[in-house]
Scaffold this motif. Structure first.
Motif, PDB file in Angstrom:
ATOM      1  N   ARG A 180       2.007  12.235   3.533  1.00  0.00           N
ATOM      2  CA  ARG A 180       0.917  11.854   2.624  1.00  0.00           C
ATOM      3  C   ARG A 180       0.489  10.414   2.903  1.00  0.00           C
ATOM      4  NH1 ARG A 180       2.177  16.315   1.896  1.00  0.00           N
ATOM      5  NH2 ARG A 180       0.701  16.382   3.618  1.00  0.00           N
ATOM      6  N   ILE A 181       1.470   9.544   3.139  1.00  0.00           N
ATOM      7  CA  ILE A 181       1.131   8.147   3.435  1.00  0.00           C
ATOM      8  C   ILE A 181       0.344   8.068   4.732  1.00  0.00           C
ATOM      9  CG2 ILE A 181       2.077   5.885   4.034  1.00  0.00           C
ATOM     10  CD1 ILE A 181       4.339   6.400   2.099  1.00  0.00           C
ATOM     11  N   ALA A 182       0.788   8.790   5.760  1.00  0.00           N
ATOM     12  CA  ALA A 182       0.081   8.774   7.042  1.00  0.00           C
ATOM     13  C   ALA A 182      -1.360   9.227   6.876  1.00  0.00           C
ATOM     14  CB  ALA A 182       0.808   9.670   8.047  1.00  0.00           C
TER      15      ALA A 182
ATOM     16  N   ASP B 236      -9.235  -2.252  -2.341  1.00  0.00           N
ATOM     17  CA  ASP B 236      -8.111  -2.147  -1.414  1.00  0.00           C
ATOM     18  C   ASP B 236      -7.856  -3.477  -0.717  1.00  0.00           C
ATOM     19  OD1 ASP B 236      -7.495   0.496  -1.912  1.00  0.00           O
ATOM     20  OD2 ASP B 236      -8.605   1.291  -0.202  1.00  0.00           O
ATOM     21  N   ARG B 237      -8.928  -4.198  -0.412  1.00  0.00           N
ATOM     22  CA  ARG B 237      -8.790  -5.483   0.280  1.00  0.00           C
ATOM     23  C   ARG B 237      -8.338  -6.585  -0.672  1.00  0.00           C
ATOM     24  NH1 ARG B 237     -13.759  -3.270   2.246  1.00  0.00           N
ATOM     25  NH2 ARG B 237     -13.634  -2.712   4.458  1.00  0.00           N
TER      26      ARG B 237
ATOM     27  N   ALA C 214       5.173  -1.391  -7.174  1.00  0.00           N
ATOM     28  CA  ALA C 214       4.100  -0.403  -7.050  1.00  0.00           C
ATOM     29  C   ALA C 214       3.142  -0.496  -8.223  1.00  0.00           C
ATOM     30  CB  ALA C 214       4.700   1.000  -6.960  1.00  0.00           C
ATOM     31  N   VAL C 215       3.680  -0.645  -9.426  1.00  0.00           N
ATOM     32  CA  VAL C 215       2.849  -0.753 -10.630  1.00  0.00           C
ATOM     33  C   VAL C 215       1.957  -1.985 -10.552  1.00  0.00           C
ATOM     34  CG1 VAL C 215       2.940  -1.250 -13.111  1.00  0.00           C
ATOM     35  CG2 VAL C 215       4.343   0.585 -12.147  1.00  0.00           C
ATOM     36  N   ALA C 216       2.504  -3.101 -10.083  1.00  0.00           N
ATOM     37  CA  ALA C 216       1.712  -4.336  -9.993  1.00  0.00           C
ATOM     38  C   ALA C 216       0.550  -4.181  -9.022  1.00  0.00           C
ATOM     39  CB  ALA C 216       2.608  -5.500  -9.568  1.00  0.00           C
TER      40      ALA C 216
ATOM     41  N   MET D 111       0.826  -1.201   0.000  1.00  0.00           N
ATOM     42  CA  MET D 111       0.000   0.000   0.000  1.00  0.00           C
ATOM     43  C   MET D 111       0.865   1.258   0.000  1.00  0.00           C
ATOM     44  SD  MET D 111      -3.040   1.267  -0.078  1.00  0.00           S
ATOM     45  CE  MET D 111      -4.311   0.173   0.583  1.00  0.00           C
ATOM     46  N   TYR D 112       1.969   1.257   0.767  1.00  0.00           N
ATOM     47  CA  TYR D 112       2.851   2.422   0.795  1.00  0.00           C
ATOM     48  C   TYR D 112       3.421   2.692  -0.597  1.00  0.00           C
ATOM     49  CZ  TYR D 112       3.002   2.454   5.955  1.00  0.00           C
ATOM     50  OH  TYR D 112       2.690   2.525   7.287  1.00  0.00           O
TER      51      TYR D 112
END
Length: 232
Positions: free
Chosen positions: A20-22, A93-94, A63-65, A1-2
């Motif tokens: 931004r991640i937080a 997301d899940r 990240a792309v995957a 996710m990060y």
């Protein structure tokens, strides 16, 4: 996710910082910093002199995957399972970590080789699972809704991942008849942006409106392959 969030920030032209991640995962700063340290140790990211997070040669494909699986999952949930437009992002997301390459290919074939998500965003890395490389040609005249600097009729081209994560926003847009490829009216009232769709209007803070992208050309917006929306 990060890793996905760093890629999201790149797409949106937002500096990819730990803050931004937080914000987007709803975790404390110490928890996020710990996760970032692990990513650095695994050589998936680096941090530049401005404290921006940069995907490495190893981290970018990862990240792309994840982004590809997320956006394919959104399409599959809406088109095949009939999950409501306003819920598919959170359900994806899940699912994004659970899809195998084989399942990704099956979804891609079943849906006819889509290039964009139901929310107008390019699906990256399709060639890695046998699809055609998605066109990254920018839609003519596309700009952030907050930065559009205009009132009148525009067409919605995409909703950023960050905006999709706002609780209830997608359902609110859909209820007002506002979705990708559709025309809408825009006017500003103080610190709010008022969007008018075929079924009603939505009032958004300008910060949230920044996550929606529009074009003054409806024919350009309709170039985005749209997913038919099915209600349960």
């Amino acid at each position: 996710m990060y890793l996905r969030i760093i890629l999201e920030c790149e797409e949106e032209g937002v500096p990819p910082l730990s803050a931004r991640i937080a914000e987007r995962v709803g975790r404390s700063a110490p928890t996020v910093h710990h996760g970032i340290d692990r990513l650095k140790q695994q050589r998936l990211i680096t941090v530049d002199e401005r404290r921006r997070l940069v995907l490495s040669r190893t981290g970018r494909p990862r990240a792309v995957a994840v982004m590809r699986r997320h956006r394919l999952a959104e399409l599959w949930l809406i088109r095949v399972l009939g999950v409501p437009y306003g819920q598919a992002h959170h359900e994806a997301d899940r699912l994004q970590q659970a899809l195998s390459d084989r399942v990704e290919r099956a979804i891609l074939r079943r849906l006819g080789g889509p290039a964009r998500s139901p929310y107008g965003n390019v699906i990256p890395g399709l060639q890695q699972i046998g699809g055609d490389p998605a066109s990254r040609r920018r839609i003519r005249g596309e700009t952030s809704l907050d930065g559009a600097g205009r009132a009148g009729v525009v067409a919605l081209t995409r909703v950023s991942e960050w905006a999709q994560g706002r609780t209830g926003l997608l359902a609110e847009l859909f209820a007002a008849g506002i979705r990708v490829g559709c025309g809408l009216t825009v006017c500003r009232k103080g610190d709010e942006v008022v969007l008018g769709g075929s079924e009603g209007e939505v009032r958004l803070p300008r910060l949230v409106a920044r996550g929606l992208f529009v074009t003054p050309r409806l024919d350009e917006a309709r170039e985005v392959p749209l997913a038919p929306v099915v209600s349960l």
